[in-house]
Design a protein around this motif. Structure first.
Motif, short mmCIF file in Angstrom:
data_model
loop_
_atom_site.label_atom_id
_atom_site.label_comp_id
_atom_site.label_asym_id
_atom_site.label_seq_id
_atom_site.Cartn_x
_atom_site.Cartn_y
_atom_site.Cartn_z
N PRO A 72 -56.36 -14.12 -12.40
CA PRO A 72 -56.25 -13.42 -11.11
C PRO A 72 -55.20 -14.04 -10.20
O PRO A 72 -54.83 -15.21 -10.37
N GLN A 73 -54.71 -13.25 -9.25
CA GLN A 73 -53.74 -13.77 -8.29
C GLN A 73 -54.35 -14.86 -7.42
O GLN A 73 -53.70 -15.85 -7.12
N GLN A 74 -55.60 -14.66 -7.02
CA GLN A 74 -56.30 -15.68 -6.24
C GLN A 74 -57.15 -16.50 -7.20
O GLN A 74 -58.21 -16.07 -7.63
N MET A 75 -56.68 -17.67 -7.55
CA MET A 75 -57.35 -18.51 -8.53
C MET A 75 -58.48 -19.29 -7.87
O MET A 75 -58.41 -19.66 -6.70
N GLY A 76 -59.51 -19.56 -8.62
CA GLY A 76 -60.63 -20.35 -8.14
C GLY A 76 -61.62 -20.57 -9.26
O GLY A 76 -61.59 -19.88 -10.29
N ASN A 77 -62.50 -21.56 -9.09
CA ASN A 77 -63.50 -21.85 -10.10
C ASN A 77 -64.48 -20.69 -10.26
O ASN A 77 -65.05 -20.21 -9.29
N ILE A 78 -64.65 -20.25 -11.49
CA ILE A 78 -65.60 -19.19 -11.80
C ILE A 78 -66.98 -19.83 -11.98
O ILE A 78 -67.17 -20.67 -12.85
N THR A 79 -67.92 -19.42 -11.14
CA THR A 79 -69.26 -20.01 -11.19
C THR A 79 -70.07 -19.47 -12.35
O THR A 79 -70.80 -20.21 -13.01
N LEU A 80 -69.97 -18.16 -12.60
CA LEU A 80 -70.78 -17.53 -13.64
C LEU A 80 -70.05 -16.34 -14.24
O LEU A 80 -69.39 -15.58 -13.51
N VAL A 81 -70.16 -16.21 -15.55
CA VAL A 81 -69.65 -15.05 -16.27
C VAL A 81 -70.80 -14.40 -17.02
O VAL A 81 -71.57 -15.10 -17.70
N GLU A 82 -70.95 -13.10 -16.89
CA GLU A 82 -71.92 -12.35 -17.68
C GLU A 82 -71.17 -11.24 -18.40
O GLU A 82 -70.72 -10.27 -17.80
N ALA A 83 -71.02 -11.42 -19.73
CA ALA A 83 -70.16 -10.52 -20.51
C ALA A 83 -70.92 -9.73 -21.56
O ALA A 83 -70.30 -9.16 -22.46
N TRP A 84 -72.26 -9.68 -21.47
CA TRP A 84 -73.02 -9.01 -22.52
C TRP A 84 -72.55 -7.58 -22.72
O TRP A 84 -72.44 -7.08 -23.82
N ASN A 85 -72.26 -6.89 -21.62
CA ASN A 85 -71.66 -5.55 -21.69
C ASN A 85 -70.15 -5.71 -21.64
O ASN A 85 -69.59 -5.96 -20.59
N PRO A 86 -69.45 -5.58 -22.79
CA PRO A 86 -68.01 -5.85 -22.82
C PRO A 86 -67.18 -4.83 -22.04
O PRO A 86 -65.98 -5.05 -21.82
N LEU A 87 -67.81 -3.72 -21.62
CA LEU A 87 -67.09 -2.72 -20.84
C LEU A 87 -67.20 -2.98 -19.34
O LEU A 87 -66.48 -2.37 -18.54
N LYS A 88 -68.10 -3.89 -18.96
CA LYS A 88 -68.29 -4.20 -17.55
C LYS A 88 -68.69 -5.67 -17.42
O LYS A 88 -69.86 -6.00 -17.37
N ILE A 89 -67.69 -6.52 -17.39
CA ILE A 89 -67.91 -7.97 -17.37
C ILE A 89 -68.01 -8.43 -15.92
O ILE A 89 -67.18 -8.09 -15.08
N PHE A 90 -69.06 -9.20 -15.64
CA PHE A 90 -69.32 -9.66 -14.28
C PHE A 90 -68.84 -11.10 -14.11
O PHE A 90 -69.11 -11.96 -14.94
N VAL A 91 -68.10 -11.35 -13.00
CA VAL A 91 -67.60 -12.69 -12.69
C VAL A 91 -67.97 -13.01 -11.24
O VAL A 91 -67.71 -12.21 -10.34
N PHE A 92 -68.58 -14.17 -11.03
CA PHE A 92 -69.00 -14.58 -9.69
C PHE A 92 -68.30 -15.87 -9.28
O PHE A 92 -68.25 -16.83 -10.03
N TYR A 93 -67.76 -15.86 -8.05
CA TYR A 93 -67.13 -17.04 -7.45
C TYR A 93 -67.99 -17.50 -6.27
O TYR A 93 -68.01 -16.87 -5.21
N ALA A 94 -68.70 -18.60 -6.44
CA ALA A 94 -69.54 -19.11 -5.34
C ALA A 94 -68.68 -19.63 -4.20
O ALA A 94 -69.02 -19.45 -3.02
N ASP A 95 -67.55 -20.28 -4.51
CA ASP A 95 -66.69 -20.84 -3.47
C ASP A 95 -66.15 -19.75 -2.55
O ASP A 95 -66.08 -19.93 -1.33
#
Length: 270
Positions: A72-95
């Motif tokens: 991504p253009q705005q880089m940062g630590n990814i807190t959690l990735v949930e990729a079970w559904n490969p068509l809709k991957i969830f990424v959470f940034y706590a920071d």
């Protein structure tokens, strides 16, 4: 008294040996590739492995082959990735208090601000009905947020479940209509899909866990521990070295992610 104590010790060791998963099995290395320091990881239902590194990249692998990368253009630590559904991957940034949905090409259409959902979300993941499970540190509880209606539908306080002065939430995931939350200081909390607390799996120090069939598994002291989520039966597989994340896939393969490598193994009968 001594004989009784010795008998109890013998029974404990015998029981441990009987349920040891590694009995009669060996880990055979298949392939390995170098990676940057991983901070989060996931696996989808097609057995692609996703590794987020400290630089803010999310890399997708098939076995140990790199397929594509999300930078991504705005880089940062990814807190959690949930990729079970490969068509809709969830990424959470706590920071940043933001979350992102990625498509199968690891493209993001928009970043969404988490502060609209909670004053501070310590951990967040996607539910099976495409809404959000949130660990709310301010309200100290598990909450479910309906994205379409823009409102909370479930609110379960942690007051009687966790010590408010001594807890460290490390991971959350919904699986088989159950919600699992790991607290490093007490174990893995289990809730139903209505947010009702069911039980606690005694597993302290857990940073990450995953599932295969009816088993939850996690790493502890260089051992992969499997726990049946219904019977609580445990089994153990000693690992060849220190690993941060582990994923079982196909019928008999194991992927281990260390600080510097992704290595795949064949679990073979001796």
């Amino acid at each position: 008294m001594r004989k009784t104590a010795a008998s109890k010790l013998f029974l404990f060791i015998a029981c441990l040996l009987c349920c040891t998963w590694s009995y009669g099995q060996a880990l055979i290395p298949i392939d390995s590739t170098s990676i940057n320091t991983p901070v989060s990881a996931s696996i989808d239902r097609l057995n692609h492995i996703y590794i987020a590194d400290k630089k803010g990249n999310l890399n997708q692998y098939r076995n140990t082959s790199l397929i594509q990368t999300f930078s991504p253009q705005q880089m940062g630590n990814i807190t959690l990735v949930e990729a079970w559904n490969p068509l809709k991957i969830f990424v959470f940034y706590a920071d940043f208090q933001e979350y992102v949905f990625l498509d199968r090409f690891l493209s993001a259409s928009q970043r969404f601000p988490a502060p609209e959902l909670s004053r501070y979300s310590g951990m967040m993941t996607m539910s099976y009905d495409n809404n959000l499970w949130i660990v709310d540190y301010i309200n100290f509880g598990l909450r479910k947020y309906n994205i379409n209606f823009g409102d909370y539908t479930i609110n379960t306080p942690f007051d009687l479940i966790l010590d408010p002065d001594k807890y460290e939430i490390t991971f959350i995931r919904e699986y088989q209509n159950l919600v699992f939350i790991s607290d490093k200081n007490s174990g893995i909390l289990v809730f139903d899909n209505l947010g009702n607390y069911l039980k606690k799996i005694p597993a302290k120090g857990v940073n990450h866990f995953s599932f295969k069939g009816d088993d939850l598994y996690y790493i502890s002291d260089s051992t992969l521990i499997k726990v049946n989520i219904y019977s609580d039966k445990k089994s153990f597989l000693p690992l060849p070295g220190k690993a941060l994340f582990a994923f079982l896939y196909d019928e008999n393969k194991l992927a281990l992610i260390s600080e510097s490598a992704l290595t795949s193994y064949l679990i073979k009968e001796k």
